[in-house]
Design a protein around this motif. Structure first.
Motif, PDB file in Angstrom:
ATOM      1  N   SER A  25       2.612  49.864  50.044  1.00  0.00           N
ATOM      2  CA  SER A  25       3.512  49.472  48.966  1.00  0.00           C
ATOM      3  C   SER A  25       3.099  48.907  48.179  1.00  0.00           C
ATOM      4  N   HIS A  26       2.152  48.536  47.741  1.00  0.00           N
ATOM      5  CA  HIS A  26       1.726  47.643  46.452  1.00  0.00           C
ATOM      6  C   HIS A  26       1.688  48.487  45.714  1.00  0.00           C
ATOM      7  N   LEU A  27       1.049  50.036  45.542  1.00  0.00           N
ATOM      8  CA  LEU A  27       0.811  50.837  44.871  1.00  0.00           C
ATOM      9  C   LEU A  27       2.085  51.355  44.616  1.00  0.00           C
ATOM     10  N   ALA A  28       2.776  51.317  45.850  1.00  0.00           N
ATOM     11  CA  ALA A  28       4.075  52.403  46.016  1.00  0.00           C
ATOM     12  C   ALA A  28       4.980  51.883  44.661  1.00  0.00           C
ATOM     13  N   PHE A 107     -11.569  60.594  48.044  1.00  0.00           N
ATOM     14  CA  PHE A 107     -11.577  60.198  49.353  1.00  0.00           C
ATOM     15  C   PHE A 107      -9.660  60.362  50.002  1.00  0.00           C
ATOM     16  N   GLY A 108     -10.408  60.431  51.745  1.00  0.00           N
ATOM     17  CA  GLY A 108      -8.617  60.356  52.080  1.00  0.00           C
ATOM     18  C   GLY A 108      -7.728  61.629  51.838  1.00  0.00           C
ATOM     19  N   PRO A 178      -9.068  51.913  51.265  1.00  0.00           N
ATOM     20  CA  PRO A 178      -7.855  50.877  51.760  1.00  0.00           C
ATOM     21  C   PRO A 178      -7.279  50.975  51.183  1.00  0.00           C
ATOM     22  N   GLN A 179      -6.533  50.810  49.817  1.00  0.00           N
ATOM     23  CA  GLN A 179      -5.463  50.275  48.301  1.00  0.00           C
ATOM     24  C   GLN A 179      -4.749  51.518  48.870  1.00  0.00           C
ATOM     25  N   HIS A 180      -5.484  52.298  48.962  1.00  0.00           N
ATOM     26  CA  HIS A 180      -4.115  54.167  48.930  1.00  0.00           C
ATOM     27  C   HIS A 180      -4.822  55.083  49.761  1.00  0.00           C
ATOM     28  N   PRO A 181      -4.198  56.302  50.344  1.00  0.00           N
ATOM     29  CA  PRO A 181      -4.452  57.239  50.559  1.00  0.00           C
ATOM     30  C   PRO A 181      -5.556  58.517  49.481  1.00  0.00           C
ATOM     31  N   ASN A 182      -5.070  58.892  48.969  1.00  0.00           N
ATOM     32  CA  ASN A 182      -5.723  59.271  47.667  1.00  0.00           C
ATOM     33  C   ASN A 182      -6.744  58.116  46.454  1.00  0.00           C
TER      34      ASN A 182
END
Length: 578
Positions: A25-28, A107-108, A178-182
């Motif tokens: 959620s931090h990145l969102a 990644f991801g 780990p921070q975000h899937p993209n």
């Protein structure tokens, strides 16, 4: 030496630091401001705008609506911007001439569906210095082919180095940062293969790009979204990012309270906030440019060849041209499809004089009240809901072909908002310029709420974060231009999302085609239905928009990753690709 990336002596330290767990959620919740990735303060049920103003939801309308290329804002627009930023940072640090080779890791979700979403091509164009809003889309395929054939690339369009996409553009299918899937990682090497610079970037939806560990002279971490020129000075960007919103709000409850307190519409509140960053003339011109680009994408979609196919292994035939031709013949008689109804709006010859000529009675009132005056309620009839579907399909077919579209709020959901606005302008509008402004400003406010409270990234929360959000935004915008109250606008936005909760992202073959294109068409129709329900009520309803946004966030967290733009579940595995 100043650098906007981690240097070799910090390489190990940097990757240890970026590997720690950070809540998605931090990145969102990233805003257009200086930020750190520290845990946000606990939110009260109805926080007031003056509590910790740096956590308000306000971002610029022109960060939510940006002009880019298809087929995906998170997988195409974001990666292109990230590559351009990295190369720009190399140039700024005067290290460009030292670069002899590059390695770029995806990644991801970027790896799993990157091919179908055009991620590799977008990255290559970004490395060559192109931006999503200005790249000549018709040249991308030939330029990418040249890179593959000659195994070389021109960094920033000037500095040619050896680059073999088959070896140096890496798909990490089974790894995710780990921070975000993209996630993306760029590494630059000198002629002796020494690492001279590296950084990681995260494409969080809607073309927004975040990189947590950027090192700058002022010691702050920076949120990046360069929607026009990445080369614009950091000082200029800083000035916009730290500007305090004139009328801040954190959630829908706050937004409605602001509207009631100031006796303003939602569009007027957003306009007043935009005045912190831009002149009235620039706001109007940029809103009209956004709409004209939307309308152009509809035109390109319906005017394409009826025999054309979308790119990729699915061999999906374009439907918008044939459907549109049938609609014209059915409604107007045997009229050629070349009679496209152009609803683009030319800018006023002298907008400053136009604004200056407004009645003096408004001189002491907020400027937005004279530019976007409150309107009478309108009644409407639906001559053909099919038009909504055709317009939405047209935009998303253009997006699938890599054409130019507007993130609304993402590329995968780019057709819903333009189709609803096009329908309104063609069949209902009496003042197109004002209606475009009010519609887009209202929809952007709703998009801000979803971006802060949940996410607009399908890789984080599924398609509810893209088509679901677009449906909610369009419902709110349509209700506003129909003369609905602020409570009815909020109700329409709530209905639009409530019935998209849990919507998964499962693109077949990783292409933004099936089910994405039809999903936009249905979302446009649902947006009109949501607006009808809200307009027929008094704004009273049991479920609030804030409750729906929080439910959407929780649903996204609970959703299995195979339903989050990975093509590992749903239709993507149950529909064979021959």
């Amino acid at each position: 030496m100043s650098s906007a990336f981690t240097l070799p002596r910090l390489f190990n330290k940097a990757f240890r630091a970026t590997s720690r767990s950070v809540r998605p959620s931090h990145l969102a919740l990233a805003q257009t401001r200086f930020m750190t990735m520290a845990s946000p303060a606990t939110k009260s049920e109805n926080p007031t705008p003056d509590e910790s103003s740096d956590h308000h939801a306000v971002v610029s309308t022109f960060d939510l609506f940006s002009i880019g290329v298809g087929p995906s804002s998170s997988h195409t627009v974001g990666p292109m911007r990230a590559a351009k930023i990295f190369i720009g940072d190399l140039e700024e640090a005067k290290m460009l001439d030292r670069v002899a080779s590059l390695r770029i890791d995806m990644f991801g979700s970027l790896a799993l569906t990157g091919d179908g979403h055009g991620t590799p091509d977008a990255i290559l164009m970004g490395v060559e210095g192109e931006a999503p809003d200005t790249v000549e889309t018709t040249t991308i395929k030939s330029r990418v082919k040249d890179i593959h054939t000659n195994k070389s690339i021109r960094i920033n369009g000037t500095h040619r180095i050896h680059f073999d996409p088959e070896k140096h553009l890496i798909f990490n299918y089974f790894q995710s940062l780990p921070q975000h899937p993209n996630g993306l990682r760029f590494c630059a090497y000198d002629k002796d293969t020494n690492l001279i610079a590296t950084n990681e970037y995260f494409s969080i939806g809607g073309g927004f790009v975040v990189n947590e560990k950027t090192q700058m002279d002022h010691g702050e971490n920076v949120y990046y979204k360069k929607d026009e020129e990445v080369e614009k000075s950091l000082a200029e960007r800083q000035q916009q990012d730290i500007a305090v919103a004139a009328l801040p709000f954190r959630n829908a409850h706050d937004l409605l309270e602001v509207c009631r307190r100031e006796k303003m519409t939602i569009a007027q509140v957003v306009f007043e906030n935009e005045l912190k960053w831009r002149s009235p003339e620039e706001i109007r011109d940029r809103l009209l440019k956004i709409w004209n680009t939307m309308d152009e994408s509809i035109r390109n979609g319906v005017m394409a060849s009826t025999e054309a196919y979308l790119p990729g292994s699915l061999k999906v035939k374009r439907r918008a041209p044939g459907l549109y031709n049938k609609l014209l013949k059915g409604l107007y008689g045997p009229i050629s499809v070349s009679k496209y109804n152009d609803t683009q709006i030319a800018p006023t010859a002298n907008p400053a004089a136009d604004l200056a000529s407004r009645p003096a009675a408004h001189s002491e009132s907020p400027l937005s009240l004279s530019i976007l005056p409150k309107r009478e309620r309108k009644r409407f009839f639906l001559p053909a809901l099919d038009y909504l579907s055709v317009y939405a399909i047209a935009v998303n077919e253009e997006n699938a072909c890599g054409g130019r579209v507007v993130t609304a709020p993402t590329n995968g959901a780019a057709g819903t908002i333009p189709s609803v606005l096009k329908y309104y302008l063609e069949f209902i509008s009496e003042n197109p310029e004002r209606d475009v402004m009010e519609f887009l400003l209202t929809t952007s406010a709703i998009g801000m709420l979803f971006k802060r409270g949940a996410s607009i990234s399908a890789a984080e929360v599924g398609c509810q974060g893209e088509v679901g959000v677009a449906c909610s935004m369009a419902a709110a915008g349509f209700t506003a231009v129909m003369g609905g109250t602020v409570d009815q606008v909020e109700n329409a936005a709530e209905i639009g999302m409530e019935h998209n909760l849990g919507l998964t992202c499962d693109p077949i073959a990783g292409l933004v085609q099936v089910p994405c294109i039809e999903r936009n068409a249905l979302a446009a129709v649902k947006a009109i239905a949501a607006a009808q329900l809200a307009l027929n009520g008094e704004g009273d309803h049991r479920v609030t928009l804030d409750q729906v946004i929080e439910t959407m966030r929780q649903t996204g967290l609970d959703m299995m990753s195979k339903y989050k733009e990975t093509s590992q579940g749903g239709l993507a595995v149950n529909v064979p690709v021959c």
